[in-house]
Design an enzyme around this catalytic site. Structure first.
Site, PDB file in Angstrom:
ATOM      1  CD  GLU A  57      -2.637   1.193   1.867  1.00 32.79           C
ATOM      2  OE1 GLU A  57      -2.729   0.407   3.515  1.00 32.79           O
ATOM      3  OE2 GLU A  57      -4.082   2.020   2.733  1.00 32.79           O
TER       4      GLU A  57
ATOM      5  N   GLY B  36       3.325   2.341  10.824  1.00 33.96           N
ATOM      6  CA  GLY B  36       3.336   1.332  11.560  1.00 33.96           C
ATOM      7  C   GLY B  36       3.030   0.258  11.531  1.00 33.96           C
TER       8      GLY B  36
ATOM      9  CD  GLU C  51      -4.866  -1.933   6.094  1.00 37.64           C
ATOM     10  OE1 GLU C  51      -3.893  -1.236   6.385  1.00 37.64           O
ATOM     11  OE2 GLU C  51      -5.341  -1.232   4.940  1.00 37.64           O
ATOM     12  CG  ASN C  52      -0.295  -6.750   3.530  1.00 37.02           C
ATOM     13  OD1 ASN C  52      -0.007  -5.916   3.665  1.00 37.02           O
ATOM     14  ND2 ASN C  52       0.630  -7.099   5.141  1.00 37.02           N
TER      15      ASN C  52
ATOM     16  CG  HIS D  20      -5.734   0.452  12.489  1.00 37.22           C
ATOM     17  ND1 HIS D  20      -6.544   1.833  12.793  1.00 37.22           N
ATOM     18  CD2 HIS D  20      -5.366   0.646  11.991  1.00 37.22           C
ATOM     19  CE1 HIS D  20      -6.931   2.497  11.388  1.00 37.22           C
ATOM     20  NE2 HIS D  20      -5.825   2.042  10.502  1.00 37.22           N
ATOM     21  CD  GLU D  21      -2.996  -1.971  10.343  1.00 37.22           C
ATOM     22  OE1 GLU D  21      -3.163  -2.520   9.588  1.00 37.22           O
ATOM     23  OE2 GLU D  21      -2.246  -0.703  11.082  1.00 37.22           O
TER      24      GLU D  21
ATOM     25  CD  GLU E   8      -5.914   3.378   6.703  1.00 31.99           C
ATOM     26  OE1 GLU E   8      -6.362   2.815   7.984  1.00 31.99           O
ATOM     27  OE2 GLU E   8      -6.030   2.286   5.873  1.00 31.99           O
TER      28      GLU E   8
HETATM   29  N1  ARG Z   1      -2.774   0.893   5.782  1.00 29.67           N
HETATM   30  C1  ARG Z   1      -1.862   1.177   6.559  1.00 29.67           C
HETATM   31  C2  ARG Z   1      -2.753   1.028   8.310  1.00 29.67           C
HETATM   32  O1  ARG Z   1      -3.419   2.807   8.025  1.00 29.67           O
HETATM   33  C3  ARG Z   1      -1.411   2.571   6.136  1.00 29.67           C
HETATM   34  C4  ARG Z   1      -0.636   1.918   4.786  1.00 29.67           C
HETATM   35  C5  ARG Z   1       0.282   3.248   4.864  1.00 29.67           C
HETATM   36  N2  ARG Z   1       1.202   3.743   3.316  1.00 29.67           N
HETATM   37  C6  ARG Z   1       1.789   4.346   3.296  1.00 29.67           C
HETATM   38  N3  ARG Z   1       2.004   4.367   2.200  1.00 29.67           N
HETATM   39  N4  ARG Z   1       1.469   5.847   3.884  1.00 29.67           N
HETATM   40  O2  ARG Z   1      -3.277   0.650   8.622  1.00 29.67           O
HETATM   41 ZN    ZN Z   2      -5.057   1.950   9.197  1.00 28.98          ZN
END
Ligand code: ARG
Ligand code: ZN
Length: 863
Positions: free
Chosen positions: A121, A261, A264-265, A297-298, A320
């Site tokens: 991501e 941080g 969430e794969n 969160h994840e 998010e």
């Molecule tokens: N999806 C992730 C989270 O908040 C964060 C990914 C951040 N990615 C980035 N390219 N800044 O749980």
């Molecule tokens: Zn997130």
């Protein structure tokens, strides 16, 4: 080149299935991607096929088993185009090669301490293979990972493990299959030498799941708390939102080089090890709380993000903001709800308000971006969560829950939009949410001003509420939770426009009349911080003290104390009579309830930070003056409260036997350490002795670090000895050394920049590790206003040099660091000029990354 929301078009092609074969090698990893594709009925049927790439090397390419003629395609590191793709389903086989060891951007496939891992991501998958790297292309993935067994005994992928075995020459493999269609940004693999802890879990639907947390071998014991948090998060999502887990395994992996941080794969969450590893000796109470929150969160993303994903990156807040709201609710249920709410609002005000009011401001759903990685912001995350919270306030918990159920049901397996989200609630509630939706579109923090008139004769009180927000646009829908408080307790007054203690302001202004008001009331507005706005109301200290004593809303009780402190700080009146009076009032508060709710008391005792004070100022910010005012006020409070602080210290110290990270124990430590800090400011000589003792005798990191922070404020030989001992004691603990770097980088003294220069050469420091950079340089930029924003510009220069150096290796990290310059126009003129000079220098660097160029341009140019 801006990408715009209004230009969204569905993809011309779809990828139904992805078969990945990854042959891992430290410098030459081969990836074969077999893509089952077809034209998208919703797309343009005459289009060529363009697949995204980023720094890729193409090794081989064939279509339906036949190599493609050279004139049929064009491949560059940045993309692969098929001029005349088939107008029927077809299979594309792409072989690429990448070098994970050279990948310093930490996007795509990279190696961190000899562990292979991925971060895809927002657009990292295109650094692994050519692909339709956009979140509205959902595919079912099968991943075969092959590696040296010695180098990587553990092979993890998305979904469920289906097969594993030995190959010749010390190689082995594992196959993973993920039955849930997903966008490429949720792809992940991990391979390396890892230890783990695991436990079984049975979902409410009866599915048997194995939960596991993988960490560096030898650190398994430090993964226990994270594993426990996974289990609690899974159970909570079943109860609170009816969401069950949907695979046979759920894996979490901690890696030590990570840009953010956590991620969430699907079925394979990858974490910055800072948010996994914890032991009483190495982690603070705040670390434990952050681990719990981020693990949750994840995990919660499994539904809000994965099962229901985003159509495009403009919808980032859809996953998010919603997921932050969900993790906040989880933490509130696990801990003290009011205490957690105060922490949320403090974070929002400290990080999101300045963003919303400065050059980096953007709507919660941006309309255009140059670099999406620069939009993982407090506005998208934290203000996004506030919007969801307001929706619940407006609709009530029952309708809100029904709306959530409908949202998940209607959008399961789809890539959705903010409109889809709101539609679910509109349908469930029968309400028109068009006006409410403006929260997603309008940037900036609205102001809510309130005027109060009390009529003794009529025993009535009128509140006039008015909203304003610069920029054109119709008013926002603002839920205002409120009540009236009298000199000896809450007042029972009635107002027909107020339902369940909430008034909904949906016009420019409104007048509320309360009847049956027997005495001059103090209005308690925005209870629980019911909307992300700035409140303008003229309350005197006496009014605020009434709220502190008698309001039924804990948030506003805390806010009342903060309001008094903030006014004293803004007036530079830290050592005034008013400051003494405030101390006396806090003393009464502590006597009445300090020991009943220590966590809350610690918050009431805590003053607004220097940045929070600066955020309240319109301009001309002088960080030195703010620092002096804050030190004066701390000293004054320390003197006024001396006796009580001694008593609290003794009372709270007595029952601290074995360490437990639970919220109640953490609250007692927080109050005791807040007391230590005030006592030391009031009496530095005794404070240094006391803090030094505590540093030596502490049995946990919370108390040890609190002692070190107190000592850090007190120049002298004791302090240097304390730093030295701490540094040697934890020489082999990078995450603890980060705390040590951070405390030294935040010392508000002229010598700090030299200290940072020296620490940059410390053997444990590395520019390649984001945690180290954030600890040492990030703490200066974001946590040390007097030294970052020095009048001579030396702080800006040091951070600027770091940004320049990082731009070449890790632009994402560089760009984040550069956002520290966001408020530069609010600083007094000398400082603003010095900051502008550094910004211009950065802007002029040839070959600047898109990440840094985007932030530099936005920070320097607008507003
Ligand atoms: N999806 C992730 C989270 O908040 C964060 C990914 C951040 N990615 C980035 N390219 N800044 O749980
Ligand atoms: Zn997130």
């Amino acid at each position: 080149p801006l990408i715009r929301l209004e230009d969204y078009r569905p993809s011309d092609f779809l990828i139904d299935r992805v078969d990945l074969h990854v042959r891992l090698h430290p410098t030459a990893t081969r990836i074969i991607a077999i893509l089952a594709m077809r034209p998208n009925p919703a797309g343009d049927t005459a289009a060529s096929l363009h697949l995204d790439g980023d720094e890729l090397t193409l090794v081989a390419l064939d279509l339906d088993g036949e190599p493609l003629a050279p004139e049929a395609y064009a491949a560059t590191p940045a993309g692969l185009t098929l001029m005349r793709p088939p107008r029927r389903p077809f299979v594309l086989r792409i072989e690429t090669e990448v070098d994970p060891s050279a990948n310093t951007k930490l996007m795509g496939l990279y190696r961190s301490s000899a562990v292979y891992c991925t971060q895809c991501e927002a657009d990292g998958f295109r650094r692994i293979t050519y692909f339709l790297d956009r979140p509205d292309v959902l595919s079912v993935y099968t991943t075969r990972i092959e590696a040296d067994r010695d180098e990587a005994p553990v092979l993890l992928g998305n979904g469920n493990p289906v097969e594993a075995g030995a190959l010749g020459a010390g190689r082995h493999y594992a196959v993973w299959h993920d039955p849930h269609p997903k966008p490429a940004y949720l792809f992940a693999l991990v391979a390396g030498r890892l230890g783990h802890v695991a436990k079984p879990f049975t979902t409410m639907e009866g599915r048997a799941v194995t939960l596991a947390v993988y960490v560096e071998p030898g650190k398994e014991a430090r993964a226990a708390y994270a594993l426990d948090a996974v289990e609690r998060a899974m159970r909570w999502d079943e109860t609170a939102f009816g969401r069950a887990y949907d695979l046979d395994v759920f894996n979490v992996v901690a890696v030590s080089d990570f840009n953010m941080g956590a991620m969430e794969n699907k079925g394979l969450n990858i974490f910055n090890d800072k948010y996994v590893l914890a032991s009483p000796e190495t982690a603070t109470d705040a670390d434990y709380a952050a681990i719990e929150a981020i693990i949750a969160h994840e995990y919660f993303h499994n539904w809000s993000g994965n099962r229901v994903t985003c159509r495009d990156w403009f919808q980032l807040c859809l996953k998010e903001g919603l997921t932050v709201f969900r993790d906040q609710e989880f933490s509130s249920d696990m801990r003290s709800r009011p205490v957690h709410r105060i922490a949320e609002v403090r974070a929002l005000r400290a990080r999101q308000f300045p963003e919303d009011e400065g050059p980096l401001r953007h709507p919660v759903r941006p309309a255009a971006y140059a670099e999406i990685n620069n939009f993982y912001t407090a506005t998208v995350y934290e203000k996004g969560a506030e919007i969801v919270r307001m929706l619940r306030t407006l609709l009530g918990p029952a309708v809100f829950r029904a709306g959530m159920n409908r949202y998940f049901a209607d959008n399961d397996g789809r890539a959705a939009t903010v409109e889809d989200f709101l539609a679910a609630f509109a349908t469930e509630s029968g309400r028109d949410l068009t006006a409410f939706a403006r929260w997603y579109e309008r940037p900036g923090t609205p102001r809510l001003s309130v005027e109060t008139v009390y009529d003794v004769g009529a025993q009535s009180c009128t509140l006039t509420l008015r909203q304003s927000l610069d920029g054109d646009g119709p008013p926002l829908v603002i839920p205002v939770a409120l009540g009236l408080v009298g000199a000896s307790g809450p007042l029972d007054a009635t107002c027909p426009q107020v339902e369940d203690d909430v008034f909904v302001l949906d016009g420019e202004s409104a007048t509320l009349r309360f009847d049956g008001v027997a005495e001059q009331p103090v209005p308690s507005l925005l209870r629980g911080f019911s909307a992300p706005v700035r409140l303008d109301i003229s309350l005197g200290d006496a009014d605020r003290l009434i709220l502190l004593r008698h309001d039924t809303d804990p948030f506003n009780r805390w806010q009342a104390a903060q309001g008094i402190a903030m006014r004293l700080l803004l007036d530079g009146a830290g050592s005034s009579e008013a400051a003494t009076a405030f101390g006396v009032a806090l003393g009464a508060f502590l006597d009445a309830e300090g020991l009943a709710d220590p966590a809350f008391a610690a918050l009431v005792l805590g003053l607004p930070s220097e940045s929070e004070v600066a955020n309240e100022m319109a301009g001309g910010v002088d960080p030195d003056a703010i620092h002096r005012a804050r030190t004066d006020l701390r000293r004054s409070l320390g003197r006024t409260l001396r006796g009580r602080l001694e008593t609290l210290d003794a009372a709270l110290g007595a029952d601290l036997a074995a360490y437990s990270p639970d919220a109640a124990s953490a609250g007692r430590r927080a109050l005791r350490n807040a007391a230590l800090d005030l006592m030391a400011t009031a009496d530095p000589a005794r404070g240094a002795i006391r803090a030094g003792e505590r540093l030596d005798t502490a049995t946990n990191m919370t108390d040890r670090l609190a002692a070190l922070s107190v000592l850090a404020q007190l120049p002298g030989a004791d302090r240097e000895a304390g730093f030295d001992a701490f540094g040697r004691r934890f020489a082999e603990e990078p995450l603890v050394l980060d705390k040590w770097f951070a405390i030294q980088a935040t010392i508000p003294e002229d010598g700090t920049l030299a200290r940072i220069e020296a620490l940059r050469r410390h053997p444990a420091f590395a520019m390649t590790n984001p945690n180290r950079v954030r600890a040492l340089i990030g703490s200066l930029a974001f946590g040390n206003p007097t030294q970052f924003a020095r009048a001579d510009g030396a702080g800006f220069a040091l951070v600027g040099e770091t940004v320049e150096a990082l731009d070449r290796t890790n632009p994402q990290l560089a760009a984040k660091l550069l956002t520290a310059f966001g408020p530069w126009k609010k600083w007094e003129t000398n400082r603003a000029a010095a900051a502008a000079e550094i910004l211009n220098r950065i802007k002029a660097i040839p070959g600047l990354s898109r990440d840094v160029a985007d932030i530099a341009a936005r920070v320097a140019d607008r507003r």
